[in-house]
Design an enzyme around this catalytic site. Structure first.
Site, PDB file in Angstrom:
ATOM      1  CB  THR A 161      -0.965   0.036   1.217  1.00 38.19           C
ATOM      2  OG1 THR A 161      -0.200  -0.063   2.431  1.00 38.19           O
ATOM      3  CG2 THR A 161      -1.974  -1.098   1.167  1.00 38.19           C
ATOM      4  CB  SER A 192       3.762   0.482  -2.383  1.00 35.90           C
ATOM      5  OG  SER A 192       3.423   1.385  -3.407  1.00 35.90           O
ATOM      6  CE1 TYR A 246       0.701   0.130 -10.133  1.00 32.25           C
ATOM      7  CE2 TYR A 246       1.993   1.434  -8.601  1.00 32.25           C
ATOM      8  CZ  TYR A 246       0.813   0.807  -8.933  1.00 32.25           C
ATOM      9  OH  TYR A 246      -0.250   0.850  -8.064  1.00 32.25           O
ATOM     10  CB  THR A 272       0.580  -3.551  -9.900  1.00 37.20           C
ATOM     11  OG1 THR A 272       1.062  -3.802  -8.577  1.00 37.20           O
ATOM     12  CG2 THR A 272      -0.876  -3.132  -9.829  1.00 37.20           C
ATOM     13  CG  HIS A 311      -5.192  -1.682  -7.027  1.00 36.69           C
ATOM     14  ND1 HIS A 311      -4.215  -1.747  -7.997  1.00 36.69           N
ATOM     15  CD2 HIS A 311      -4.772  -0.713  -6.187  1.00 36.69           C
ATOM     16  CE1 HIS A 311      -3.271  -0.857  -7.751  1.00 36.69           C
ATOM     17  NE2 HIS A 311      -3.578  -0.216  -6.644  1.00 36.69           N
ATOM     18  CG  ASP A 342      -4.716  -8.160  -2.372  1.00 31.76           C
ATOM     19  OD1 ASP A 342      -5.658  -7.969  -3.161  1.00 31.76           O
ATOM     20  OD2 ASP A 342      -3.620  -7.567  -2.459  1.00 31.76           O
ATOM     21  N   GLY A 351     -10.374  -7.424   1.213  1.00 31.21           N
ATOM     22  CA  GLY A 351     -11.460  -7.659   2.160  1.00 31.21           C
ATOM     23  C   GLY A 351     -11.165  -8.651   3.260  1.00 31.21           C
ATOM     24  NE  ARG A 406      -9.102   0.231   1.850  1.00 32.06           N
ATOM     25  CZ  ARG A 406      -9.383  -0.433   0.718  1.00 32.06           C
ATOM     26  NH1 ARG A 406      -9.411  -1.756   0.734  1.00 32.06           N
ATOM     27  NH2 ARG A 406      -9.603   0.217  -0.404  1.00 32.06           N
TER      28      ARG A 406
HETATM   29  C1  LIG Z   1      -4.230   2.976   0.554  1.00 29.35           C
HETATM   30  C2  LIG Z   1      -3.919   1.911  -0.443  1.00 29.35           C
HETATM   31  C3  LIG Z   1      -2.823   2.049  -1.278  1.00 29.35           C
HETATM   32  C4  LIG Z   1      -2.504   1.046  -2.187  1.00 29.35           C
HETATM   33  N1  LIG Z   1      -1.377   1.174  -2.954  1.00 29.35           N
HETATM   34  C5  LIG Z   1      -1.044   0.186  -3.807  1.00 29.35           C
HETATM   35  C6  LIG Z   1       0.152   0.266  -4.559  1.00 29.35           C
HETATM   36  O1  LIG Z   1       0.925   1.211  -4.440  1.00 29.35           O
HETATM   37  N2  LIG Z   1       0.428  -0.740  -5.424  1.00 29.35           N
HETATM   38  C7  LIG Z   1      -0.395  -1.822  -5.573  1.00 29.35           C
HETATM   39  O2  LIG Z   1      -0.116  -2.707  -6.373  1.00 29.35           O
HETATM   40  N3  LIG Z   1      -1.527  -1.935  -4.841  1.00 29.35           N
HETATM   41  C8  LIG Z   1      -1.866  -0.964  -3.961  1.00 29.35           C
HETATM   42  N4  LIG Z   1      -2.991  -1.089  -3.216  1.00 29.35           N
HETATM   43  C9  LIG Z   1      -3.787  -2.334  -3.273  1.00 29.35           C
HETATM   44  C10 LIG Z   1      -3.267  -3.332  -2.228  1.00 29.35           C
HETATM   45  O3  LIG Z   1      -2.037  -3.864  -2.623  1.00 29.35           O
HETATM   46  C11 LIG Z   1      -4.219  -4.513  -2.042  1.00 29.35           C
HETATM   47  O4  LIG Z   1      -4.516  -5.080  -3.292  1.00 29.35           O
HETATM   48  C12 LIG Z   1      -5.500  -4.140  -1.299  1.00 29.35           C
HETATM   49  O5  LIG Z   1      -5.267  -3.182  -0.314  1.00 29.35           O
HETATM   50  C13 LIG Z   1      -6.118  -5.379  -0.680  1.00 29.35           C
HETATM   51  O6  LIG Z   1      -7.325  -5.100  -0.109  1.00 29.35           O
HETATM   52  P1  LIG Z   1      -7.532  -4.812   1.465  1.00 29.35           P
HETATM   53  O7  LIG Z   1      -7.053  -3.421   1.696  1.00 29.35           O
HETATM   54  O8  LIG Z   1      -9.016  -4.949   1.623  1.00 29.35           O
HETATM   55  O9  LIG Z   1      -6.751  -5.839   2.224  1.00 29.35           O
HETATM   56  C14 LIG Z   1      -3.329  -0.101  -2.291  1.00 29.35           C
HETATM   57  C15 LIG Z   1      -4.430  -0.235  -1.444  1.00 29.35           C
HETATM   58  C16 LIG Z   1      -4.720   0.745  -0.520  1.00 29.35           C
HETATM   59  C17 LIG Z   1      -5.898   0.566   0.399  1.00 29.35           C
END
Ligand SMILES: Cc1cc2nc3c(=O)[nH]c(=O)nc-3n(C[C@H](O)[C@H](O)[C@H](O)COP(=O)(O)O)c2cc1C
Length: 366
Positions: free
Chosen positions: A79, A107, A131, A157, A256, A288, A290, A312
């Site tokens: 994240t 990330s 990315y 990603t 995502h 991932d 939820g 999260r």
């Molecule tokens: C605040 C936030 C930032 C995120 N940033 C990225 C990121 O930089 N790169 C990426 O591949 N996924 C990103 N994601 C997606 C997460 O890797 C992941 O797929 C997702 O948070 C999983 O769901 P969950 O928050 O319900 O566990 C982000 C998610 C959140 C909530």
């Protein structure tokens, strides 16, 4: 930390203290947030069918992921911008992962650099989320830095040709707080990205993402790294097959965190199609989205995921208590998973089969 008994308790506490800008950025999903809600609801529609009197003598939560032993089948998703949650950001998060023997995924859009994270937790199993940028030199240099710093896999990603529309962020004109920086870009596109003082800070990163990518590009990636590649963001069986045939070693079923496109399936709904599509290939499937309880983890394992990741929940732990907060989050999940495997009568996480779970509709008399 003992007063936080469920991940939800950490979430409530975190939401009460985060500044609005960061809170909205962390919580938001794309547009109407239907899929955001479904990521959780779809887990609730599954029922676990416990087996009684199986003769429990021990239990085992550990498993092997891409050749590395992890203490439980739960890792931390990448994240962005974790220093908005806590001054130590990514470095605290990775230290908690190290202490717990679980995977930490950094990330690209982090507020701590690849090197800072490696230094903070040299023994953690670290994966790097990538990315692919238009600027292939930038992409190549991120990869080389991650490899040099001891990261064990690249999480590519694949669901982000551009960032999704997140209503609250648009309304807030979301921008990274002035005292923080996108640490991995320092000296590169960072000068432009970091100096912009409005929502275009993120749009700027977005602008640099290579939208023309195809699966052929995996070959290029494989030509410049020896690390295993995990394709993150797969929601269809045919894409999973394309990913494996292109040379990926892992598939992360992900939407995502419902932040990209509203109306896509929840990840637990998408999982069976993907597991079925790649069943004859040598590839690991993860999920991932939820996941916030031990029973969620159990359901994903039953439907064929080798492990799950949480995004999260780690941010909530981080906000509440830095490293100790993430540690608490992981321990809550560990305890809940332990109780689930024991009470369900399947004491080893690698032995949980599909028949342990049924969709609620199976029980309907309508
Ligand atoms: C605040 C936030 C930032 C995120 N940033 C990225 C990121 O930089 N790169 C990426 O591949 N996924 C990103 N994601 C997606 C997460 O890797 C992941 O797929 C997702 O948070 C999983 O769901 P969950 O928050 O319900 O566990 C982000 C998610 C959140 C909530």
């Amino acid at each position: 930390m003992e007063k936080y008994i469920r991940v939800k308790d950490l979430e409530d506490a975190a939401l009460a203290i985060l500044p609005k800008n960061a809170r909205d950025y962390y919580t938001s999903g794309a547009t109407e947030e239907y899929t955001l809600a479904e990521n959780k609801r779809a887990f609730q529609r599954l029922r676990i069918r416990p087996k009684c009197l199986v003769g429990l003598t021990s239990y085992n939560l550990s498993t092997i992921v891409l050749g590395e032993k992890v203490s439980m089948p739960v890792g931390i998703s990448p994240t962005a911008m974790q220093r908005m949650a806590h001054p130590d950001g990514e470095t605290a998060n990775v230290r908690a992962a190290q202490a717990n023997g679980v995977i930490y995924t950094l990330s690209t859009i982090a507020t701590s650099s690849i090197e800072e994270v490696a230094e903070a937790a040299p023994n953690a199993i670290k994966w790097f989320q990538l990315y692919i940028f238009n600027d292939r030199d930038l992409t190549r240099s991120l990869l080389a830095r991650a490899e040099k710093a001891g990261f064990k896999a690249i999480v590519l990603t694949v669901d982000t040709p551009l960032f999704g529309l997140r209503t609250a962020d648009i309304r807030n004109k979301f921008t990274l707080p002035k005292h923080l920086k996108l640490a991995n870009f320092e000296g590169q596109i960072a000068t432009k990205v970091n100096s912009t003082n409005d929502f275009s800070a993120l749009n700027n990163v977005d602008h640099y993402l290579d939208k023309s990518l195809t699966w052929n590009e995996i070959k290029w990636l494989k030509s410049i790294t020896k690390l295993p590649i995990v394709a993150k963001g797969i929601l269809r069986g045919d894409d999973a097959v394309r990913a494996v045939e292109a040379g990926c070693d892992g598939i992360l079923v992900s939407n995502h965190g419902a932040r990209q496109l509203d109306g896509v399936p929840s990840t637990i709904e998408a999982l069976p199609e993907i597991v079925e599509a790649v069943k004859n290939y040598n590839v690991e499937v993860y999920l991932d989205g939820g996941v916030s309880t031990g029973t969620d983890i159990y359901k994903a394992l039953a439907l064929g995921a080798r492990m799950v990741f949480v995004g999260r929940p780690a941010l909530w732990g981080l906000t509440v208590g830095g490293e100790a907060g993430v540690d608490r989050m992981l321990n809550i999940l560990r305890k809940e998973l332990k109780h689930t495997v024991l009470i369900a009568g399947t004491p080893s996480v690698t032995d949980i089969t599909k028949e342990m779970v049924r969709h609620e509709s199976t029980y309907s008399r309508l």
